[in-house]
Design an enzyme around this catalytic site. Sequence first.
Site, PDB file in Angstrom:
ATOM      1  N   ARG A  49     -14.896  11.962  -1.224  1.00  0.00           N
ATOM      2  CA  ARG A  49     -13.701  12.728  -0.861  1.00  0.00           C
ATOM      3  C   ARG A  49     -13.121  13.461  -2.065  1.00  0.00           C
ATOM      4  NH1 ARG A  49     -10.220   8.238   1.875  1.00  0.00           N
ATOM      5  NH2 ARG A  49     -11.723   6.846   0.871  1.00  0.00           N
ATOM      6  N   ASP A  71      -0.251   5.062   0.942  1.00  0.00           N
ATOM      7  CA  ASP A  71      -0.517   6.086   1.954  1.00  0.00           C
ATOM      8  C   ASP A  71      -0.442   5.507   3.359  1.00  0.00           C
ATOM      9  OD1 ASP A  71      -2.777   8.443   0.373  1.00  0.00           O
ATOM     10  OD2 ASP A  71      -1.190   7.243  -0.500  1.00  0.00           O
ATOM     11  N   SER A 125      -2.615   1.113  -4.660  1.00  0.00           N
ATOM     12  CA  SER A 125      -3.023   2.229  -3.813  1.00  0.00           C
ATOM     13  C   SER A 125      -4.411   2.733  -4.161  1.00  0.00           C
ATOM     14  CB  SER A 125      -2.014   3.382  -3.974  1.00  0.00           C
ATOM     15  OG  SER A 125      -2.440   4.528  -3.284  1.00  0.00           O
ATOM     16  N   GLY A 126      -5.168   3.055  -3.120  1.00  0.00           N
ATOM     17  CA  GLY A 126      -6.412   3.792  -3.301  1.00  0.00           C
ATOM     18  C   GLY A 126      -6.150   5.267  -3.519  1.00  0.00           C
ATOM     19  N   ASP A 141      -1.838  -1.028   5.900  1.00  0.00           N
ATOM     20  CA  ASP A 141      -2.214  -0.490   7.214  1.00  0.00           C
ATOM     21  C   ASP A 141      -3.708  -0.347   7.412  1.00  0.00           C
ATOM     22  OD1 ASP A 141      -2.765   2.926   7.216  1.00  0.00           O
ATOM     23  OD2 ASP A 141      -2.248   1.873   5.383  1.00  0.00           O
ATOM     24  N   ASP A 160       0.865  -1.166   0.000  1.00  0.00           N
ATOM     25  CA  ASP A 160       0.000   0.000   0.000  1.00  0.00           C
ATOM     26  C   ASP A 160       0.915   1.234   0.000  1.00  0.00           C
ATOM     27  OD1 ASP A 160      -2.307   1.706   0.613  1.00  0.00           O
ATOM     28  OD2 ASP A 160      -1.489   1.763   2.645  1.00  0.00           O
ATOM     29  N   LYS A 213      -7.192  -4.184  -5.298  1.00  0.00           N
ATOM     30  CA  LYS A 213      -5.846  -4.496  -4.806  1.00  0.00           C
ATOM     31  C   LYS A 213      -5.620  -6.005  -4.838  1.00  0.00           C
ATOM     32  CE  LYS A 213      -5.058  -0.518  -1.760  1.00  0.00           C
ATOM     33  NZ  LYS A 213      -4.402  -0.096  -0.523  1.00  0.00           N
ATOM     34  N   ASN A 234      -8.832  -1.583   3.614  1.00  0.00           N
ATOM     35  CA  ASN A 234      -8.853  -1.899   2.183  1.00  0.00           C
ATOM     36  C   ASN A 234      -7.623  -2.682   1.734  1.00  0.00           C
ATOM     37  OD1 ASN A 234      -7.242   0.417   2.532  1.00  0.00           O
ATOM     38  ND2 ASN A 234      -7.627   1.107   0.438  1.00  0.00           N
ATOM     39  N   GLU A 260      -1.645  10.638   4.149  1.00  0.00           N
ATOM     40  CA  GLU A 260      -2.794  10.237   3.351  1.00  0.00           C
ATOM     41  C   GLU A 260      -2.967  11.346   2.311  1.00  0.00           C
ATOM     42  OE1 GLU A 260      -4.758   7.530   3.423  1.00  0.00           O
ATOM     43  OE2 GLU A 260      -3.781   6.571   5.143  1.00  0.00           O
TER      44      GLU A 260
END
Length: 237
Positions: free
Chosen positions: A76, A32, A120-121, A192, A30, A169, A195, A39
């Site tokens: 967001r 962030d 990554s999101g 972390d 991941d 992912k 997701n 983030e």
Amino acid sequence: MHPTAIAPGLIIQGFAPPLRLSDFKLIAFDMDSTLINIECVDEIADAVGRKREVAAITEAAMRGEITDYKESLRQRVALLQGVTEVQMNQIYQERMQFNPGAAELVAACKAAGLKVLLVSGGFTHFTDRVAQRLGIDYTRSNVLQIENGVLTGRMVDQPWGDICDGAEKRKMLLETCALLGIAPKQAIAVGDGANDLPMMREAGLSVAFHAKSAVRELANVSIESGGLDRLLELFQP
């Protein structure tokens, strides 16, 4: 499985060290709050005075309290409308740093012959730069729509789909394993947030880094103090 502290701030369950790093062929990260210290979506929101609002949604999503991650990300990103590319570059240059041990762990994995995947999101504006700096082989993340140098508040669909969430992912981890001709059990997954759990469940070794409690409970390894390179303590030199 009973969690065991093999050193201060280093908890393991479900296996007995030492392992051999060369037994693994892929490590997936991941970005962030894992490879990097921020983030990104929260920091971008700060440029338009919406950090508190966006960060509250991010925190709930990472704890697993939001069931529809894609919708939470759309909400967001909508709040990012009006942020300029110049401001995005400032965030990258002034706020984004690699977490302690990130470069060391990636370098050690590459030296042992592992390929490196970044899922990554977050957004390509950051993942592309992180991948280039660390020598990462494969990436998957989201594209922010930009018109005339300004964020529109929307994302751009990509050939693989619309949003890189937990399911995406997992899919990218499995696709990369297939591309490399390896079993998922030969992969390490590091994250972390909630997701990250779908890909962590597929990997042969799952690693939580300063993670949310739901992630720590399920991971084979939980790094709770120190840097990412503490993972190397579990491997034979």
